[in-house]
Design an enzyme around this catalytic site. Structure first.
Site, short mmCIF file in Angstrom:
data_model
loop_
_atom_site.label_atom_id
_atom_site.label_comp_id
_atom_site.label_asym_id
_atom_site.label_seq_id
_atom_site.Cartn_x
_atom_site.Cartn_y
_atom_site.Cartn_z
N GLU A 136 8.37 -80.34 26.98
CA GLU A 136 7.46 -79.36 26.37
C GLU A 136 8.05 -78.93 25.03
O GLU A 136 9.22 -78.54 24.95
CB GLU A 136 7.30 -78.15 27.30
N GLU B 23 -19.47 -38.67 18.41
CA GLU B 23 -19.97 -38.21 17.12
C GLU B 23 -20.55 -39.35 16.28
O GLU B 23 -20.86 -39.17 15.12
CB GLU B 23 -18.83 -37.54 16.34
N HIS C 201 -15.53 -55.52 10.47
CA HIS C 201 -15.51 -56.98 10.50
C HIS C 201 -14.43 -57.44 9.54
O HIS C 201 -14.28 -56.88 8.45
CB HIS C 201 -16.85 -57.61 10.10
N CYS D 176 -20.92 -37.56 12.89
CA CYS D 176 -21.92 -36.50 12.85
C CYS D 176 -21.22 -35.15 13.04
O CYS D 176 -20.21 -35.05 13.74
CB CYS D 176 -22.96 -36.69 13.95
N ASP E 171 -5.37 -79.08 22.86
CA ASP E 171 -6.34 -79.78 22.02
C ASP E 171 -5.66 -80.46 20.84
O ASP E 171 -4.56 -80.06 20.44
CB ASP E 171 -7.40 -78.80 21.53
N HIS F 140 -5.38 -78.69 37.23
CA HIS F 140 -4.10 -79.24 37.66
C HIS F 140 -4.21 -80.12 38.90
O HIS F 140 -3.48 -81.11 39.02
CB HIS F 140 -3.10 -78.10 37.88
#
Length: 427
Positions: free
Chosen positions: A248, A62, A68, A83, A301, A204
């Protein structure tokens, strides 16, 4: 109905910033809003714009629902166009306001194609050949949801299957796993690609086997980062390694990898591995001098918790606790995508190690922005990574381990830098 369609222009204010930056959540909310309004869904396409913002559209039989978002302003602009009179766009409005946790919503409805202003044309459709073609065929619903890794000037988008398999906001970062169409499961941290099942071996194998082929007597290895498990998997293929310490900082990365990336995380239960969930910077600072044969800095990063892994102080501690003759490798960013960090890290390492003992080398990884990625090989008075290469040993390891990227020819070629990179590094 006195018009061809109803068009509602919506603004949502005071929404959840986290939800407005979550592609799978927004896509599922928009699809649900379309379904509940009575629409027939044809397809959905959604993109994330790192670090903030999502754009997308749900195409319905429809018409469409589009959006956004501006998470940094807690604001979303939504476009609901239907519609006919079988779909109620205001139902979608109510669902989305709740889904986005909006404090306030405003909307204006416009009637599109007012019938009293239109003149219907006579169109000859031709004679239909059989009864089957007269039946309405509902299109199969397809999803097109995209993960995007980008900076302010460039981006890489990868289509995934729409749902986030794993998502956790740890004290350090947001960890996610997506199932992509082209590259299998993909691990992302703060909307940046860390690795994917299909092309992780390039990363790796190159960060590990390049130094380990050159130094065949490595026994005591330290890995900083590497929570996906790929680096320790490659290290522990070498029988001469006696112990591996992996530090880690984020347990969520390890847990996500164990659950969804078994091909990478297969070595987490290895008896030679000591896994420590802690700050690698502090661990290296407290480590004794001349202790490790090899140190691998498998970091993300240089943002968030990994930012300190690109500092001079950290690498001074790395140098101190590396034994004479030992070797260190680090991922050192893309010469294209993160040129500043790439150059600064190279110069930093040359200040700490002998400049003649610092070598940049390259690998090509499709799911990393620009595809070209660098590593840096440093020795503490050890061997040259090319002139001291044992070709026979390199070929044997490549064949024995059934490596998919590394081989003896790649080993040498990886250190042959394009002229623009040598110029960039002042070599």
């Amino acid at each position: 109905m006195k018009s061809l369609g109803r068009h509602i222009l919506v603004e949502f204010h005071g929404c959840s910033s986290e939800i407005l930056n979550d592609v799978p959540c927004i896509e599922s909310s928009m699809v649900n809003a379309a379904k509940e309004s009575g629409a027939t869904i044809i397809s959905s396409v959604f993109h994330h714009f790192s670090p903030f913002g999502v754009s997308g559209v749900v195409v319905i039989q429809e018409s469409h629902l589009a959006i956004h978002t501006w998470p940094e302003y807690r604001y979303a602009a939504v476009d609901l166009f239907t519609c006919g009179d079988s779909v109620n766009p205001w139902t979608s409005y109510k669902i989305l306001k709740q889904a986005f946790q909006a404090e306030h919503g405003s909307a204006v409805e416009i009637n599109r194609g007012q019938l009293d202003l239109l003149e219907k044309a006579s169109i000859e459709l031709g004679e239909l050949r059989n009864e089957a073609t007269q039946q309405l065929i509902v299109p199969k619903y397809s999803r097109s949801v995209w993960f995007t890794d980008r900076n302010e000037n460039m981006a890489l988008s990868i289509r995934h299957k729409g749902d986030c398999l794993f998502r956790e906001k740890s004290p350090y970062q947001t960890v996610e796993v997506f199932d992509t169409f082209e590259y299998g499961k993909l691990l992302a941290v703060d909307k940046m690609v860390m690795c994917s099942e299909k092309d992780e071996k390039a990363y790796h194998e190159m960060i590990i086997h390049v130094p380990m082929v050159i130094e065949p007597h490595v026994k005591n290895v330290l890995v900083i980062g590497g929570g996906d498990g790929g680096s320790i998997r490659e290290i522990l293929r070498h029988a001469h390694v006696e112990r591996v310490t992996m530090v880690e900082i984020d347990e969520a990365v390890v847990r996500a990898s164990k659950e969804f990336l078994p091909s990478l995380s297969s070595a987490f239960d290895h008896p030679k591995l000591k896994l420590i969930i802690d700050d690698g910077i502090e661990y290296v600072k407290q480590s004794p001098e001349n202790h490790f044969d090899m140190i691998v800095v498998d970091s993300s990063d240089p943002v968030g918790p990994a930012e300190g892994l690109f500092s001079k102080e950290f690498y001074q501690d790395v140098y101190r606790c590396l034994r004479p003759g030992g070797v260190m490798t680090a991922q050192s960013e893309s010469p294209h995508f993160n040129q500043k960090a790439f150059v600064e890290l190279n110069h930093c390492l040359k200040e700490i190690f002998d400049p003649k003992s610092v070598f940049c080398y390259l690998a090509f990884i499709p799911t990393y922005p620009t595809g070209m990625w660098s590593f840096t090989y440093c020795t503490k008075g050890g061997k040259h990574p090319v002139t001291d290469l044992d070709q026979q040993r390199s070929q044997q390891i490549s064949k024995e381990f059934n490596l998919q990227y590394y081989n003896s020819n790649i080993h040498g070629a990886a250190f042959c830098l394009p002229t623009f990179i040598s110029t960039m590094l002042g070599e």
